[in-house]
Design a protein around this motif. Structure first.
Motif, PDB file in Angstrom:
ATOM      1  N   GLN A 104       0.706  -1.435   0.042  1.00  0.00           N
ATOM      2  CA  GLN A 104       0.107   0.007   0.011  1.00  0.00           C
ATOM      3  C   GLN A 104       0.954   1.282  -0.111  1.00  0.00           C
ATOM      4  OE1 GLN A 104      -2.259  -0.862   3.444  1.00  0.00           O
ATOM      5  NE2 GLN A 104      -4.094  -1.543   2.269  1.00  0.00           N
ATOM      6  N   ASN A 105       1.982   1.172   0.861  1.00  0.00           N
ATOM      7  CA  ASN A 105       2.694   2.453   0.874  1.00  0.00           C
ATOM      8  C   ASN A 105       3.636   2.602  -0.470  1.00  0.00           C
ATOM      9  OD1 ASN A 105       2.352   2.943   3.449  1.00  0.00           O
ATOM     10  ND2 ASN A 105       3.783   1.823   4.376  1.00  0.00           N
ATOM     11  N   ALA A 106       3.772   1.423  -0.953  1.00  0.00           N
ATOM     12  CA  ALA A 106       4.549   1.527  -2.596  1.00  0.00           C
ATOM     13  C   ALA A 106       3.433   2.377  -3.458  1.00  0.00           C
ATOM     14  CB  ALA A 106       4.849   0.034  -2.817  1.00  0.00           C
ATOM     15  N   VAL A 107       2.345   1.743  -3.499  1.00  0.00           N
ATOM     16  CA  VAL A 107       1.374   2.179  -4.528  1.00  0.00           C
ATOM     17  C   VAL A 107       1.171   3.772  -4.191  1.00  0.00           C
ATOM     18  CG1 VAL A 107      -1.021   2.654  -5.060  1.00  0.00           C
ATOM     19  CG2 VAL A 107      -0.101   0.257  -4.727  1.00  0.00           C
ATOM     20  N   LEU A 108       1.201   4.439  -2.802  1.00  0.00           N
ATOM     21  CA  LEU A 108       1.395   5.952  -2.731  1.00  0.00           C
ATOM     22  C   LEU A 108       2.565   6.501  -3.072  1.00  0.00           C
ATOM     23  CD1 LEU A 108      -0.383   5.823   0.804  1.00  0.00           C
ATOM     24  CD2 LEU A 108      -1.525   6.220  -1.387  1.00  0.00           C
ATOM     25  N   LEU A 109       3.426   5.696  -2.961  1.00  0.00           N
ATOM     26  CA  LEU A 109       4.959   6.276  -3.293  1.00  0.00           C
ATOM     27  C   LEU A 109       5.139   6.294  -4.782  1.00  0.00           C
ATOM     28  CD1 LEU A 109       7.771   7.436  -2.128  1.00  0.00           C
ATOM     29  CD2 LEU A 109       8.389   4.869  -2.366  1.00  0.00           C
ATOM     30  N   LEU A 110       4.626   5.429  -5.597  1.00  0.00           N
ATOM     31  CA  LEU A 110       4.654   5.624  -6.929  1.00  0.00           C
ATOM     32  C   LEU A 110       3.637   6.370  -7.668  1.00  0.00           C
ATOM     33  CD1 LEU A 110       4.401   1.509  -7.867  1.00  0.00           C
ATOM     34  CD2 LEU A 110       6.191   2.936  -8.119  1.00  0.00           C
ATOM     35  N   ASN A 111       2.764   6.918  -7.091  1.00  0.00           N
ATOM     36  CA  ASN A 111       2.049   8.034  -7.427  1.00  0.00           C
ATOM     37  C   ASN A 111       2.443   9.167  -7.215  1.00  0.00           C
ATOM     38  OD1 ASN A 111      -0.309   6.302  -7.902  1.00  0.00           O
ATOM     39  ND2 ASN A 111      -1.136   6.376  -6.035  1.00  0.00           N
ATOM     40  N   LYS A 112       3.397   9.373  -6.026  1.00  0.00           N
ATOM     41  CA  LYS A 112       4.168  10.662  -5.976  1.00  0.00           C
ATOM     42  C   LYS A 112       5.189  10.781  -6.627  1.00  0.00           C
ATOM     43  CE  LYS A 112       2.631  11.246  -1.176  1.00  0.00           C
ATOM     44  NZ  LYS A 112       3.212  11.423   0.370  1.00  0.00           N
ATOM     45  N   PHE A 113       6.004   9.278  -6.694  1.00  0.00           N
ATOM     46  CA  PHE A 113       7.021   9.332  -7.662  1.00  0.00           C
ATOM     47  C   PHE A 113       6.586   9.656  -9.237  1.00  0.00           C
ATOM     48  CE2 PHE A 113       9.981   6.890 -10.616  1.00  0.00           C
ATOM     49  CZ  PHE A 113      11.133   7.503 -10.212  1.00  0.00           C
ATOM     50  N   ALA A 114       5.613   8.983  -9.659  1.00  0.00           N
ATOM     51  CA  ALA A 114       5.047   9.231 -11.041  1.00  0.00           C
ATOM     52  C   ALA A 114       4.872  10.791 -11.321  1.00  0.00           C
ATOM     53  CB  ALA A 114       3.875   8.546 -11.499  1.00  0.00           C
ATOM     54  N   GLN A 159       6.067  13.309  -9.615  1.00  0.00           N
ATOM     55  CA  GLN A 159       7.431  14.166  -9.351  1.00  0.00           C
ATOM     56  C   GLN A 159       8.297  13.998 -10.576  1.00  0.00           C
ATOM     57  OE1 GLN A 159       8.248  16.519  -7.227  1.00  0.00           O
ATOM     58  NE2 GLN A 159       6.111  15.997  -6.317  1.00  0.00           N
ATOM     59  N   LEU A 160       8.138  12.788 -11.228  1.00  0.00           N
ATOM     60  CA  LEU A 160       9.173  12.353 -12.318  1.00  0.00           C
ATOM     61  C   LEU A 160       8.619  13.155 -13.511  1.00  0.00           C
ATOM     62  CD1 LEU A 160      11.370  10.984 -13.741  1.00  0.00           C
ATOM     63  CD2 LEU A 160       9.845   8.634 -13.881  1.00  0.00           C
ATOM     64  N   THR A 161       7.341  13.051 -13.713  1.00  0.00           N
ATOM     65  CA  THR A 161       6.486  13.469 -14.627  1.00  0.00           C
ATOM     66  C   THR A 161       6.747  15.179 -14.805  1.00  0.00           C
ATOM     67  OG1 THR A 161       4.859  12.116 -14.742  1.00  0.00           O
ATOM     68  CG2 THR A 161       4.303  13.956 -16.041  1.00  0.00           C
ATOM     69  N   LYS A 162       6.879  15.947 -13.866  1.00  0.00           N
ATOM     70  CA  LYS A 162       6.898  17.196 -13.606  1.00  0.00           C
ATOM     71  C   LYS A 162       8.416  17.595 -13.840  1.00  0.00           C
ATOM     72  CE  LYS A 162       3.607  18.696 -10.043  1.00  0.00           C
ATOM     73  NZ  LYS A 162       3.196  19.004  -8.726  1.00  0.00           N
ATOM     74  N   ALA A 163       9.432  16.688 -13.393  1.00  0.00           N
ATOM     75  CA  ALA A 163      10.686  16.990 -13.918  1.00  0.00           C
ATOM     76  C   ALA A 163      10.972  16.892 -15.126  1.00  0.00           C
ATOM     77  CB  ALA A 163      11.701  16.143 -12.831  1.00  0.00           C
ATOM     78  N   ARG A 164      10.578  15.598 -15.861  1.00  0.00           N
ATOM     79  CA  ARG A 164      10.714  15.332 -17.243  1.00  0.00           C
ATOM     80  C   ARG A 164      10.124  16.512 -18.189  1.00  0.00           C
ATOM     81  NH1 ARG A 164      15.359  12.726 -16.995  1.00  0.00           N
ATOM     82  NH2 ARG A 164      15.349  10.491 -16.390  1.00  0.00           N
TER      83      ARG A 164
END
Length: 669
Positions: free
Chosen positions: A496-506, A508-513
């Motif tokens: 569950q934490n990984a899903v939340l982390l993936l959402n935030k990671f996606a 942040q990564l999208t914004k950066a890219r």
């Protein structure tokens, strides 16, 4: 990735085997390891329209991606038809070809190791293609067709390759995309965001399984009941679908029976029987027209037409009339002269007068000659002569034109009457074909009923699937309700934490890219745009991927108002920015790149894009796009150049080294 060789065999306009060296030239180094020359990345193909430039691009895409190379979903039969069309159709030594193949050799580095791969795709007329793969010269026999294609898709995903192997006309799709769908898909694939989405989906499946282990008994029973209901609806949907397939087969059989009966009806003259009444009506109309035409011809014969049927005699008649008119004029003048001399002799009787009269009479006889005693054959008046001349020169010609038109039409009408009469004679009596016609009508009715049953079965299947989906949603709601109560298992908590982390990671990564993509786009656009456009900037929405172009002072630019050339420069800039942002090193193959550009944009693209777009740039151009000035401009960046020469008599093309005018220059030297 670096493409080194492309081999075509009976592919489209290329008859026989053609090996094409596509390797660019690396920089030269001296003994100390210092680079003493720049790399030459450009492979230039020149060919007139229809010579086979697009065949090079199509061959590379087909070799790598098979049926996915055409950007649309094909069934097996449709894919086979497409492959059939790609086999060379020209006729040369050996007759018409029934097979074709493509071999693509390339180098690919993975995990720090470079390997040489060769893709071999071949097919025969009416058959699906065969695919094999070699690695460093060894055939990978352990891979079947699907595994080879899957391996190639992993090396170079088709969605990514669309941004590197493209037609110059098709990049306009990116420029015209107002929804951001094209750019969003490209960014997700290039930046690996689709992998994150796949990981989230896998974690969701894991959590659902773990939820099932911790459910309360009553909740588990409710979920089991709903799951049984879901399965029942899915089975009913499958059953209805199977029934629809059976009915579809019956429809095909009915169609085949109808086609056989119609063929039998045609053999028995049924086609003629259908048009018998039409042919009879046609004959009656034609007979009436024939009678009118014959009447018209008779009327012309009774008026001035005969004059036109004897042109030589009429010309002789007109000549005779004119001659007699001259004779009558001179004879009348002689008579008037005699009367005048008699009057003169009476009024002035003297010797001199007689001498003068005698002289005048002798001179007149000498002037008139034989005409004085010539006989008049026709002896008609001037009014009659004018009437005859008008009839011959005017009325008879008009009459002949009407007669000739009527005569030609009469010939066609008689032919049409003969043809229609033959069709009527071919047609059997209605009783002879009535039985077949009745059978066809009955089969048509049966086919209509089957079609209604087929549609009903499909509708039932859709309803059952809809119910199954509704039930699946109810099950999901129960799982969601139970999630808050299940935090005991550490793996579940981690997932569950990984899903939340993936959402935030996606996010942040999208914004950066996206930010990086904006910067890369602006740099690329400044290289390719005209001076007056250099102040342009871009902003990409990280959620919707809409691209906003802004001029100075933040004024938004309407992309719809941009010219075709400006849109193409915009699209190429986006493509280059995507490639640089992704960090992937793939060749670029571009077909007819300059067709929509003005001279200013062409200069920028040739000078600032082609030499630096990638480590390998294959350009497929006409002589009016990359002309002599442009080849001189990028001469130091061209590793190899080829001219595609089309032979109209053999309907095939061949490649020879050198660009259009290079071979001419060599011959001149």
């Amino acid at each position: 990735m670096l493409i080194t060789k492309l081999t075509l065999n009976n592919f489209r306009v290329f008859r026989g085997v053609h090996e094409i060296d596509l390797a660019p030239l690396p920089p030269q180094v001296n003994a100390r390891g210092e680079e003493i020359s720049f790399p030459k990345p450009i492979i230039l193909f020149g060919g007139l329209n229809g010579a086979g430039k697009t065949s090079i691009l199509t061959a590379v895409r087909l070799a790598l991606f098979g049926r996915l190379a055409f950007n649309q979903a094909f069934s097996n039969n449709q894919y086979i038809e497409v492959l059939n069309e790609l086999i060379h159709k020209g006729i040369g030594h050996g007759g018409i070809q029934d097979h074709a193949s493509i071999e693509l050799e390339f180098k690919y580095s993975q995990n720090g190791e470079e390997n040489t791969y060769k893709v071999i795709r071949s097919w025969k007329q009416g058959q699906k293609d065969k695919l094999s793969l070699e690695k460093d010269g060894a055939l990978l026999t352990e891979l079947n067709y699907e595994q080879c294609q899957g391996f190639l898709n992993e090396l170079i995903p088709s969605g990514i390759a669309d941004l590197f192997f493209f037609d110059g006309e098709k990049i306009a799709d990116l420029a015209e995309d107002e929804s951001g769908t094209v750019l969003k898909t490209a960014v997700r694939r290039l930046l690996g965001l689709d992998v994150i989405a796949k990981l989230k989906s896998d974690l969701g499946i894991f959590l659902k399984k773990e939820d099932a282990k911790t459910l309360k008994l009553s909740l588990k029973e409710e979920i089991n009941t709903l799951d049984e209901k879901r399965i029942r609806h899915e089975r009913n949907a499958e059953k209805q679908r199977n029934e629809a397939d059976i009915i579809s087969t019956q429809i095909e059989l009915s169609s085949r029976d109808i086609a056989n009966l119609e063929a039998k009806l045609s053999q028995n003259g049924g086609a003629w029987a259908k048009t018998r009444e039409q042919e009879r009506d046609k004959v009656e109309t034609l007979l009436q027209e024939k009678a009118e035409l014959e009447k018209q011809i008779r009327m012309e014969m009774e008026t001035s037409l005969p004059f036109a049927l004897a042109p030589n005699a009429m010309q002789h008649l007109l000549g005779q009339i004119k001659q007699e008119q001259q004779i009558k004029k001179k004879q009348n003048f002689g008579n008037e002269l005699d009367d005048f001399l008699i009057t003169l002799r009476r009024k002035y009787p003297s010797f001199d007068t007689e001498i003068a009269q005698a002289a005048i009479t002798d001179s007149f006889k000498t002037h008139v000659g034989e005409l004085d005693s010539a006989k008049l054959i026709l002896d008609i008046s001037d009014r009659q002569a004018n009437t005859i001349e008008y009839q011959i020169t005017k009325l008879s010609q008009d009459s002949f034109a009407r007669f000739d038109a009527a005569r030609q039409r009469l010939t066609k009408v008689e032919e049409e009457i003969d043809n229609a009469s033959s069709n009527i004679a071919r047609a059997p009596e209605q009783e002879q074909v009535q039985e077949i016609v009745t059978s066809i009508r009955e089969l048509d009715k049966q086919k209509e009923k089957l079609i209604l049953q087929y549609r009903a079965a499909l509708e039932h299947a859709k309803n059952e699937l809809r119910l199954a989906l509704d039930t699946a949603r109810q099950i999901q709601k129960l799982h969601d309700k139970n999630k808050d109560q299940t935090h005991k298992n550490q793996s579940v908590s981690n997932a569950q934490n990984a899903v939340l982390l993936l959402n935030k990671f996606a996010e942040q990564l999208t914004k950066a890219r996206v930010k990086q993509l904006e910067n890369e786009f602006i740099q690329s656009y400044k290289k390719l745009a005209r001076k007056e456009d250099l102040q342009l900037s871009a902003a990409i929405n990280p959620s919707t991927f809409d691209v906003e172009l802004m001029a100075e002072q933040g004024i938004k630019i309407n992309r719809k108002a941009m010219s075709a050339g400006e849109k193409q420069i915009y699209a190429i800039s986006i493509l280059e920015a995507l490639g640089r942002t992704s960090g992937r090193k793939l060749p670029i193959i571009i077909d007819t790149p300059l067709g929509r550009l003005d001279s200013h944009h062409r200069d920028k693209l040739v000078e600032n894009y082609f030499p630096h777009a990638s480590h390998q740039v294959v350009i497929l151009s006409t002589d009016t796009e990359i002309d002599k000035n442009y080849t001189n401009l990028i001469q130091d960046d061209i590793a190899r150049s080829y001219e595609i020469c089309f032979n109209g008599s053999t309907k095939s093309s061949k490649l020879k080294p050198g660009y259009f005018w290079e071979n001419t220059n060599k011959e001149a030297v």
